[in-house]
Enzyme design. Structure first.
Site, short mmCIF file in Angstrom:
data_model
loop_
_atom_site.label_atom_id
_atom_site.label_comp_id
_atom_site.label_asym_id
_atom_site.label_seq_id
_atom_site.Cartn_x
_atom_site.Cartn_y
_atom_site.Cartn_z
N ALA A 145 0.83 -1.22 0.00
CA ALA A 145 0.00 0.00 0.00
C ALA A 145 0.86 1.27 0.00
CB ALA A 145 -0.91 -0.01 1.22
N GLY A 148 1.61 2.25 -5.41
CA GLY A 148 2.41 2.83 -6.50
C GLY A 148 3.08 1.73 -7.31
N ASP A 194 0.64 -9.42 8.11
CA ASP A 194 2.01 -9.04 8.40
C ASP A 194 2.89 -9.99 7.57
OD1 ASP A 194 4.58 -8.97 9.49
OD2 ASP A 194 3.83 -8.37 11.45
N ASP A 210 9.32 -3.54 -0.87
CA ASP A 210 9.52 -2.08 -0.75
C ASP A 210 9.31 -1.79 0.73
OD1 ASP A 210 9.77 0.62 -1.33
OD2 ASP A 210 7.65 0.84 -1.83
N CYS A 263 13.15 3.56 0.99
CA CYS A 263 13.32 4.99 0.65
C CYS A 263 14.02 5.68 1.81
CB CYS A 263 12.02 5.66 0.25
SG CYS A 263 10.90 6.03 1.55
C1 LIG Z 1 7.22 2.06 1.82
S1 LIG Z 1 5.58 1.65 2.11
C2 LIG Z 1 5.13 0.79 0.65
C3 LIG Z 1 4.80 1.66 -0.52
C4 LIG Z 1 4.25 0.88 -1.69
N1 LIG Z 1 5.12 -0.22 -2.06
C5 LIG Z 1 4.03 1.76 -2.88
O1 LIG Z 1 4.85 1.78 -3.81
O2 LIG Z 1 2.99 2.46 -2.90
C6 LIG Z 1 5.72 0.34 3.25
C7 LIG Z 1 4.40 -0.35 3.58
O3 LIG Z 1 4.72 -1.49 4.38
C8 LIG Z 1 3.67 -1.69 5.27
N2 LIG Z 1 4.15 -2.58 6.36
C9 LIG Z 1 4.59 -2.26 7.59
N3 LIG Z 1 4.92 -3.36 8.28
C10 LIG Z 1 4.69 -4.41 7.46
C11 LIG Z 1 4.80 -5.82 7.60
N4 LIG Z 1 5.25 -6.37 8.74
N5 LIG Z 1 4.45 -6.62 6.56
C12 LIG Z 1 4.03 -6.06 5.39
N6 LIG Z 1 3.90 -4.72 5.20
C13 LIG Z 1 4.22 -3.91 6.22
C14 LIG Z 1 3.30 -0.29 5.70
O4 LIG Z 1 2.00 -0.24 6.27
C15 LIG Z 1 3.41 0.47 4.38
O5 LIG Z 1 2.18 0.49 3.73
#
Ligand SMILES: C[S@@+](CC[C@H](N)C(=O)[O-])C[C@H]1O[C@@H](n2cnc3c(N)ncnc32)[C@H](O)[C@@H]1O
Length: 335
Positions: A145, A148, A194, A210, A263
């Protein structure tokens, strides 16, 4: 940068310390950072650290990715041009345009609502070209989420790959679903989970991680990041990334690739994560070159070198490539 690597490589205690040299304290005061954050930039970049701090002061233009699954980029250019937008092609991104000026917010146009484009920073866009998603493949986006990169994956495969997109937060899943729908894709499965504990019956040939990060790479967009990340945050995020990357490598099919990106300009969310994860895995290698025509400055920049395998990883820097800061590493599971 072998000297720096030796220093970083000593132990977790060295990595996660809040030490700072007089030079780091001087620069921190001048630009409004926490000193140990600047110390890390000095470790990574030496004399160039101040160039990064200067570049972080310059706001980023908005960038859009034309969704040629729904509209040709030429058609989008002329529609937005007629609406008073001034666009400029991003030289190293096939679907990328900087928005130089616009009469209204780029997120409030009819064309945006129709899914003709996605607002996405250039570094973020580049990650998926490096990943190079393959048509018809099963692809896992482990931290998806707001979508992108998920929408970009389906765009590049013309909605032919099966995308499994994972996100633990309910609110963010909603944004992910809405973006996938807005942009016209149908070949995806959303999982609220998760990703550290994810297991799949089908092994994906390509995985994108990501990773959640401190966001230090987007200080140009959010100045609060300068002072937001504590040492314990860095440690927590690093450990989470290690777990996620280990999971990615256990899930991907033999011969498949894991593209890990963060990032950030922090070594803890990049080289050090790869270094830790590869320590006990001789069946994983870093891909190099990336297989995408990158600009020369990017090719020249390899980041901190911990061991030979981490050499294949790369970094985008605001002062080098004019993008947000990103770490990227494409790993291949050999068996
Ligand atoms: C950098 S953002 C991702 C952006 C996305 N890839 C995009 O391009 O729009 C990282 C995401 O990882 C999620 N996240 C956090 N902990 C996580 C976990 N344990 N497993 C999977 N996702 C996780 C966050 O809620 C967040 O939405």
């Amino acid at each position: 940068m072998p000297k720096q690597s030796e220093r970083w490589d000593r132990s977790d205690e060295v990595i996660f310390s809040d030490r700072s040299t007089p030079e780091a304290r001087r620069l921190a005061q001048k630009y409004g950072y926490l000193p140990y954050i600047v110390e890390r930039y000095l470790e990574l970049l030496g004399d160039e650290a101040e160039d990064l701090l200067e570049a972080n002061e310059v706001p980023m233009p908005e960038t859009l990715r034309c969704n040629d699954f729904k509209i040709s980029c030429g058609e989008l250019e002329s529609r937005l041009g007629e609406a008073g937008f001034e666009l400029e092609r991003v030289p190293f991104l096939p679907h990328g345009y900087h928005v130089i000026s616009s009469p209204i917010s780029p997120g409030a146009t009819h064309e945006y609502l129709k899914g003709y484009y996605y607002l996405q920073d250039p570094g973020s866009m580049l990650i998926v070209y490096v990943m190079n998603p393959r048509p018809s493949a099963t692809i896992l986006d482990m931290a998806a989420a707001p979508g992108g990169k998920s929408t970009q994956i389906l765009q590049l495969t013309r909605d032919s790959s099966l995308l499994i997109a994972v996100e633990p937060k309910r609110e963010r899943i909603k944004a992910l679903r809405s973006n996938l729908q807005r942009m016209g894709f149908s070949n995806y499965i959303l999982i609220r989970s998760d990703a550290r504990f994810l297991s799949l019956d089908t092994k994906p040939a390509q995985v994108l991680l990501d990773a959640p990060s401190s966001g230090e790479g987007i200080i140009r967009k959010d100045k609060n990041r300068k002072t937001k990340t504590s040492i314990s945050d860095l440690r927590r995020i690093h450990e989470l990334q290690v777990e996620l990357l280990n999971r990615a490598l256990s899930i991907v099919s033999p011969g498949g690739t894991v593209t890990y990106a963060a990032c950030s300009t922090a070594v803890e969310e990049g080289e050090y994560t790869v270094h830790k994860v590869l320590a006990d895995k001789d069946y994983v290698t870093t891909e190099r070159p990336f297989g995408f025509p990158l600009s020369k400055p990017f090719e020249e920049y390899r980041g901190v070198i911990f061991d030979d395998r981490v050499k294949g990883c790369g970094r985008l820097f605001p002062h080098k490539q004019g993008t947000e800061g990103f770490f990227i590493c494409k790993l291949r599971r050999l068996d």
